[in-house]
Design a protein around this motif. Structure first.
Motif, PDB file in Angstrom:
ATOM      1  N   PHE A  81      19.150  10.072  92.761  1.00  0.00           N
ATOM      2  CA  PHE A  81      17.953   9.846  91.948  1.00  0.00           C
ATOM      3  C   PHE A  81      16.698  10.220  92.725  1.00  0.00           C
ATOM      4  CE2 PHE A  81      14.409   7.356  90.340  1.00  0.00           C
ATOM      5  CZ  PHE A  81      14.475   7.662  88.985  1.00  0.00           C
ATOM      6  N   THR A  82      16.678   9.918  94.026  1.00  0.00           N
ATOM      7  CA  THR A  82      15.530  10.279  94.856  1.00  0.00           C
ATOM      8  C   THR A  82      15.307  11.778  94.839  1.00  0.00           C
ATOM      9  OG1 THR A  82      15.864   8.375  96.314  1.00  0.00           O
ATOM     10  CG2 THR A  82      14.598  10.223  97.206  1.00  0.00           C
ATOM     11  N   GLU A  83      16.367  12.527  94.974  1.00  0.00           N
ATOM     12  CA  GLU A  83      16.248  13.987  94.967  1.00  0.00           C
ATOM     13  C   GLU A  83      15.679  14.478  93.637  1.00  0.00           C
ATOM     14  OE1 GLU A  83      19.037  17.949  95.706  1.00  0.00           O
ATOM     15  OE2 GLU A  83      19.711  15.949  96.329  1.00  0.00           O
ATOM     16  N   ARG A  84      16.198  13.944  92.554  1.00  0.00           N
ATOM     17  CA  ARG A  84      15.722  14.359  91.226  1.00  0.00           C
ATOM     18  C   ARG A  84      14.262  13.960  91.026  1.00  0.00           C
ATOM     19  NH1 ARG A  84      16.485  12.024  85.925  1.00  0.00           N
ATOM     20  NH2 ARG A  84      17.835  10.417  86.792  1.00  0.00           N
ATOM     21  N   LEU A  85      13.920  12.754  91.462  1.00  0.00           N
ATOM     22  CA  LEU A  85      12.551  12.268  91.290  1.00  0.00           C
ATOM     23  C   LEU A  85      11.570  13.079  92.133  1.00  0.00           C
ATOM     24  CD1 LEU A  85      10.638  10.071  90.128  1.00  0.00           C
ATOM     25  CD2 LEU A  85      11.131   8.729  92.192  1.00  0.00           C
ATOM     26  N   ALA A  86      11.904  13.290  93.406  1.00  0.00           N
ATOM     27  CA  ALA A  86      10.997  14.025  94.299  1.00  0.00           C
ATOM     28  C   ALA A  86      10.799  15.455  93.816  1.00  0.00           C
ATOM     29  CB  ALA A  86      11.543  14.010  95.721  1.00  0.00           C
ATOM     30  N   ARG A  87      11.865  16.070  93.381  1.00  0.00           N
ATOM     31  CA  ARG A  87      11.748  17.451  92.892  1.00  0.00           C
ATOM     32  C   ARG A  87      10.878  17.498  91.635  1.00  0.00           C
ATOM     33  NH1 ARG A  87      16.742  18.841  93.287  1.00  0.00           N
ATOM     34  NH2 ARG A  87      16.466  19.874  95.296  1.00  0.00           N
ATOM     35  N   GLY A  88      11.084  16.550  90.737  1.00  0.00           N
ATOM     36  CA  GLY A  88      10.299  16.517  89.506  1.00  0.00           C
ATOM     37  C   GLY A  88       8.826  16.236  89.756  1.00  0.00           C
ATOM     38  N   LEU A  89       8.543  15.323  90.689  1.00  0.00           N
ATOM     39  CA  LEU A  89       7.148  15.026  91.014  1.00  0.00           C
ATOM     40  C   LEU A  89       6.474  16.236  91.649  1.00  0.00           C
ATOM     41  CD1 LEU A  89       7.589  11.406  92.423  1.00  0.00           C
ATOM     42  CD2 LEU A  89       6.469  12.045  90.281  1.00  0.00           C
ATOM     43  N   GLY A  90       7.234  16.956  92.472  1.00  0.00           N
ATOM     44  CA  GLY A  90       6.694  18.177  93.068  1.00  0.00           C
ATOM     45  C   GLY A  90       6.376  19.221  92.015  1.00  0.00           C
ATOM     46  N   GLU A  91       7.266  19.360  91.037  1.00  0.00           N
ATOM     47  CA  GLU A  91       7.026  20.318  89.961  1.00  0.00           C
ATOM     48  C   GLU A  91       5.816  19.919  89.118  1.00  0.00           C
ATOM     49  OE1 GLU A  91      10.734  20.283  87.925  1.00  0.00           O
ATOM     50  OE2 GLU A  91      11.749  21.586  89.386  1.00  0.00           O
ATOM     51  N   ALA A  92       5.512  18.632  89.099  1.00  0.00           N
ATOM     52  CA  ALA A  92       4.339  18.146  88.368  1.00  0.00           C
ATOM     53  C   ALA A  92       3.055  18.301  89.181  1.00  0.00           C
ATOM     54  CB  ALA A  92       4.535  16.680  87.987  1.00  0.00           C
ATOM     55  N   LEU A 150       8.655  -0.035  86.058  1.00  0.00           N
ATOM     56  CA  LEU A 150      10.044   0.428  86.140  1.00  0.00           C
ATOM     57  C   LEU A 150      10.063   1.950  86.045  1.00  0.00           C
ATOM     58  CD1 LEU A 150      13.101  -1.066  84.328  1.00  0.00           C
ATOM     59  CD2 LEU A 150      12.679   1.389  84.225  1.00  0.00           C
ATOM     60  N   VAL A 151      10.853   2.586  86.911  1.00  0.00           N
ATOM     61  CA  VAL A 151      10.944   4.042  86.941  1.00  0.00           C
ATOM     62  C   VAL A 151      12.390   4.473  86.727  1.00  0.00           C
ATOM     63  CG1 VAL A 151      10.681   6.115  88.351  1.00  0.00           C
ATOM     64  CG2 VAL A 151       8.967   4.314  88.465  1.00  0.00           C
ATOM     65  N   SER A 152      12.605   5.258  85.692  1.00  0.00           N
ATOM     66  CA  SER A 152      13.925   5.865  85.490  1.00  0.00           C
ATOM     67  C   SER A 152      13.803   7.361  85.235  1.00  0.00           C
ATOM     68  CB  SER A 152      14.663   5.189  84.323  1.00  0.00           C
ATOM     69  OG  SER A 152      13.934   5.345  83.120  1.00  0.00           O
ATOM     70  N   GLU A 153      12.561   7.859  85.180  1.00  0.00           N
ATOM     71  CA  GLU A 153      12.336   9.294  85.029  1.00  0.00           C
ATOM     72  C   GLU A 153      10.951   9.647  85.571  1.00  0.00           C
ATOM     73  OE1 GLU A 153      10.885   9.911  80.551  1.00  0.00           O
ATOM     74  OE2 GLU A 153      12.926   9.119  80.701  1.00  0.00           O
ATOM     75  N   VAL A 154      10.740  10.921  85.810  1.00  0.00           N
ATOM     76  CA  VAL A 154       9.509  11.392  86.444  1.00  0.00           C
ATOM     77  C   VAL A 154       8.276  10.991  85.651  1.00  0.00           C
ATOM     78  CG1 VAL A 154       8.211  13.457  87.103  1.00  0.00           C
ATOM     79  CG2 VAL A 154      10.660  13.315  87.590  1.00  0.00           C
ATOM     80  N   GLU A 155       8.361  11.056  84.331  1.00  0.00           N
ATOM     81  CA  GLU A 155       7.195  10.786  83.483  1.00  0.00           C
ATOM     82  C   GLU A 155       6.684   9.357  83.632  1.00  0.00           C
ATOM     83  OE1 GLU A 155       9.875  12.412  82.580  1.00  0.00           O
ATOM     84  OE2 GLU A 155       8.995  14.408  82.326  1.00  0.00           O
ATOM     85  N   HIS A 156       7.553   8.440  84.013  1.00  0.00           N
ATOM     86  CA  HIS A 156       7.101   7.060  84.202  1.00  0.00           C
ATOM     87  C   HIS A 156       6.086   6.969  85.339  1.00  0.00           C
ATOM     88  CE1 HIS A 156      11.105   5.514  82.301  1.00  0.00           C
ATOM     89  NE2 HIS A 156      10.217   5.899  81.399  1.00  0.00           N
ATOM     90  N   THR A 160       4.224   9.921  86.561  1.00  0.00           N
ATOM     91  CA  THR A 160       3.094  10.819  86.305  1.00  0.00           C
ATOM     92  C   THR A 160       2.156  10.278  85.241  1.00  0.00           C
ATOM     93  OG1 THR A 160       4.488  12.075  84.760  1.00  0.00           O
ATOM     94  CG2 THR A 160       4.357  12.878  87.031  1.00  0.00           C
ATOM     95  N   SER A 161       2.698   9.632  84.223  1.00  0.00           N
ATOM     96  CA  SER A 161       1.830   9.104  83.164  1.00  0.00           C
ATOM     97  C   SER A 161       0.969   7.948  83.655  1.00  0.00           C
ATOM     98  CB  SER A 161       2.667   8.651  81.962  1.00  0.00           C
ATOM     99  OG  SER A 161       3.550   7.593  82.324  1.00  0.00           O
ATOM    100  N   ALA A 162       1.477   7.196  84.634  1.00  0.00           N
ATOM    101  CA  ALA A 162       0.724   6.046  85.145  1.00  0.00           C
ATOM    102  C   ALA A 162      -0.403   6.468  86.078  1.00  0.00           C
ATOM    103  CB  ALA A 162       1.669   5.082  85.871  1.00  0.00           C
ATOM    104  N   ILE A 163      -0.184   7.533  86.850  1.00  0.00           N
ATOM    105  CA  ILE A 163      -1.219   7.909  87.826  1.00  0.00           C
ATOM    106  C   ILE A 163      -2.123   9.027  87.335  1.00  0.00           C
ATOM    107  CG2 ILE A 163       0.248   7.170  89.743  1.00  0.00           C
ATOM    108  CD1 ILE A 163       0.654  10.139  90.386  1.00  0.00           C
ATOM    109  N   ALA A 164      -1.784   9.658  86.205  1.00  0.00           N
ATOM    110  CA  ALA A 164      -2.626  10.741  85.686  1.00  0.00           C
ATOM    111  C   ALA A 164      -4.079  10.317  85.482  1.00  0.00           C
ATOM    112  CB  ALA A 164      -2.033  11.302  84.396  1.00  0.00           C
ATOM    113  N   PRO A 165      -4.338   9.131  84.891  1.00  0.00           N
ATOM    114  CA  PRO A 165      -5.745   8.718  84.735  1.00  0.00           C
ATOM    115  C   PRO A 165      -6.469   8.552  86.068  1.00  0.00           C
ATOM    116  CG  PRO A 165      -4.303   7.407  83.330  1.00  0.00           C
ATOM    117  CD  PRO A 165      -3.423   8.156  84.263  1.00  0.00           C
ATOM    118  N   LEU A 166      -5.748   8.084  87.101  1.00  0.00           N
ATOM    119  CA  LEU A 166      -6.363   7.901  88.411  1.00  0.00           C
ATOM    120  C   LEU A 166      -6.726   9.242  89.028  1.00  0.00           C
ATOM    121  CD1 LEU A 166      -3.902   5.223  89.869  1.00  0.00           C
ATOM    122  CD2 LEU A 166      -5.951   4.866  88.478  1.00  0.00           C
ATOM    123  N   ILE A 167      -5.823  10.206  88.903  1.00  0.00           N
ATOM    124  CA  ILE A 167      -6.092  11.545  89.436  1.00  0.00           C
ATOM    125  C   ILE A 167      -7.239  12.191  88.678  1.00  0.00           C
ATOM    126  CG2 ILE A 167      -5.115  13.853  89.766  1.00  0.00           C
ATOM    127  CD1 ILE A 167      -2.382  12.511  90.071  1.00  0.00           C
TER     128      ILE A 167
END
Length: 391
Positions: A126-137, A271-277, A279-286
């Motif tokens: 899951f870490t690999e999938r999450l890190a890769r997805g966050l990088g792509e975002a 709770l995090v089970s996918e990348v969007e959980h 990115t959607s939370a920190i998008a307003p901060l960014i």
């Protein structure tokens, strides 16, 4: 702000002086207007506190700068352009950090991923999938170069950008077999940060100090797997205190490695089970380019070490009343502490005080060494402060 060479040398001498941590450093700079004046005043101030303080010499500071330059590291001061802005906003941020690699990556939005050293196959996947997805975002992944979750997060985000924070000096990679990973991070355009001096071998309490930098660099921290008293929960606590988002990946209630993350969720972490959980939370901060103070929804247990008076190596009584003098204790070298402690540990739980008496060590040394052993997965903690050796 940009320090000139003389000012940078004074900053380094001051922060490397025994008893001067980030908080004392700020107090001295604010009171005297600069590191040079603070260095001159420090001996007299320390006398009021009944402590002998000898500032690092100019030659010692110059030797550290030269040693850093030899491996491609440079010391960046708080307030300078290359100093990470989010870290600068964090309480107790280090006045100076040694940076290797591309400093530009530190200006990009980042998310921290931390977790168990003895991670499960599912947690690593899951870490690999999450890190890769966050990088792509478009997010940089920050972690602590430890075995398990940290290493997998770094490896999965090499192509998109990753930052490793060391517990020791830039020339003391821990664990040593991750030197190749460090080179991979640097070759891929990432960065490696260290607060501690060149040549510094990490001790138990240096890992929590490192953790507040990990969380301070990021808009949020994701904890993938963590036992109830793991170092990853210390990172989560720092993230909360710094006003950053805290995320946790749920796990089986039967797996001890999920007890800490499940507790975080129960206490209000996202709770995090996918990348969007994430990115959607920190998008307003960014989008705002900053962060808001924490919501107060979490009620995390404060780690014992973060409350200990030894944690920041700060001087007492700067500009105030003199405290009582402390008795000096002739203590063994850290490597001897670890070996001696292990000799008195077994699968049968033993209390910290009893362990200290049996090993002939101070409770302070026992606590910091136990933390190091816990981070390495060598001991297990039980109720009432008892510990046992993992068989």
């Amino acid at each position: 702000m940009q320090l000139n060479p003389a000012q940078r040398l004074d900053w380094l001498r001051l922060i490397r002086t025994e008893g001067v941590g980030p908080r004392t450093f700020r107090t001295l700079i604010n009171r005297f207007g600069g590191a040079g004046a603070a260095l001159e005043a420090l001996p007299d101030l320390a006398k009021r506190g009944a402590k002998r303080v000898v500032p690092v010499t100019r030659a010692q500071a110059e030797a550290e700068l030269e040693a850093a330059a030899r491996i491609g590291a440079r010391l960046v001061a708080m307030g300078e352009d290359d100093y990470p802005k989010l870290l600068q906003a964090a309480d107790s941020a280090p006045p100076l950090i040694a940076i290797r690699g591309q400093a530009a990556i530190l200006s990009r939005p980042a998310i921290a991923i931390v977790g168990s050293r003895n991670a499960s196959a599912a947690g690593l996947g899951f870490t690999e999938r999450l890190a890769r997805g966050l990088g792509e975002a478009g997010l940089v992944v920050v972690s602590g170069l430890a075995r398990g979750i940290d290493a997998r997060a770094h490896k999965a985000s090499l192509g998109s950008g990753t930052v490793a924070v060391l517990a020791g000096g830039q020339d003391r990679i821990y664990p040593a077999n991750h030197e190749a990973l460090v080179e991979g991070i640097l070759d891929a355009g990432g960065a490696v940060l260290a607060e501690m001096p060149m040549g510094w071998e990490p001790r138990g309490r240096d890992f929590p100090r490192r953790n507040r930098i990990i969380s301070g660099l990021a808009y949020g921290t994701v904890v993938v797997e963590a036992a109830r008293r793991s170092g990853s929960l210390i990172t989560a606590r720092f993230a909360l205190e710094q006003g950053r988002e805290v995320f946790a990946v749920p796990g089986s209630p039967l797996d001890p490695r999920a007890e800490g993350t499940n507790d975080l969720i129960r206490q209000g972490a996202t709770l995090v089970s996918e990348v969007e959980h994430v990115t959607s939370a920190i998008a307003p901060l960014i989008g705002r380019g900053d962060f808001e103070q924490g919501t107060g929804q979490l009620a995390l247990d404060r780690p014992d070490l973060a409350d200990a008076p030894i944690f920041w190596d700060e001087l007492d009584g700067i500009g105030g009343p003199a405290p009582e003098a402390e008795e000096e204790i002739d203590e063994p070298e850290p490597a001897d502490d670890r070996a001696r402690l292990i000799a008195y540990l077994s699968p049968t739980p033993i209390g910290t005080d009893d362990l200290a008496r049996a090993a002939g060590l101070s409770v302070r040394i026992v606590q910091t060494t136990l933390l190091e052993l816990e981070l390495d997965g060598r001991i297990e903690r039980h109720g009432s402060g008892a510990v046992s050796l993992v068989s």
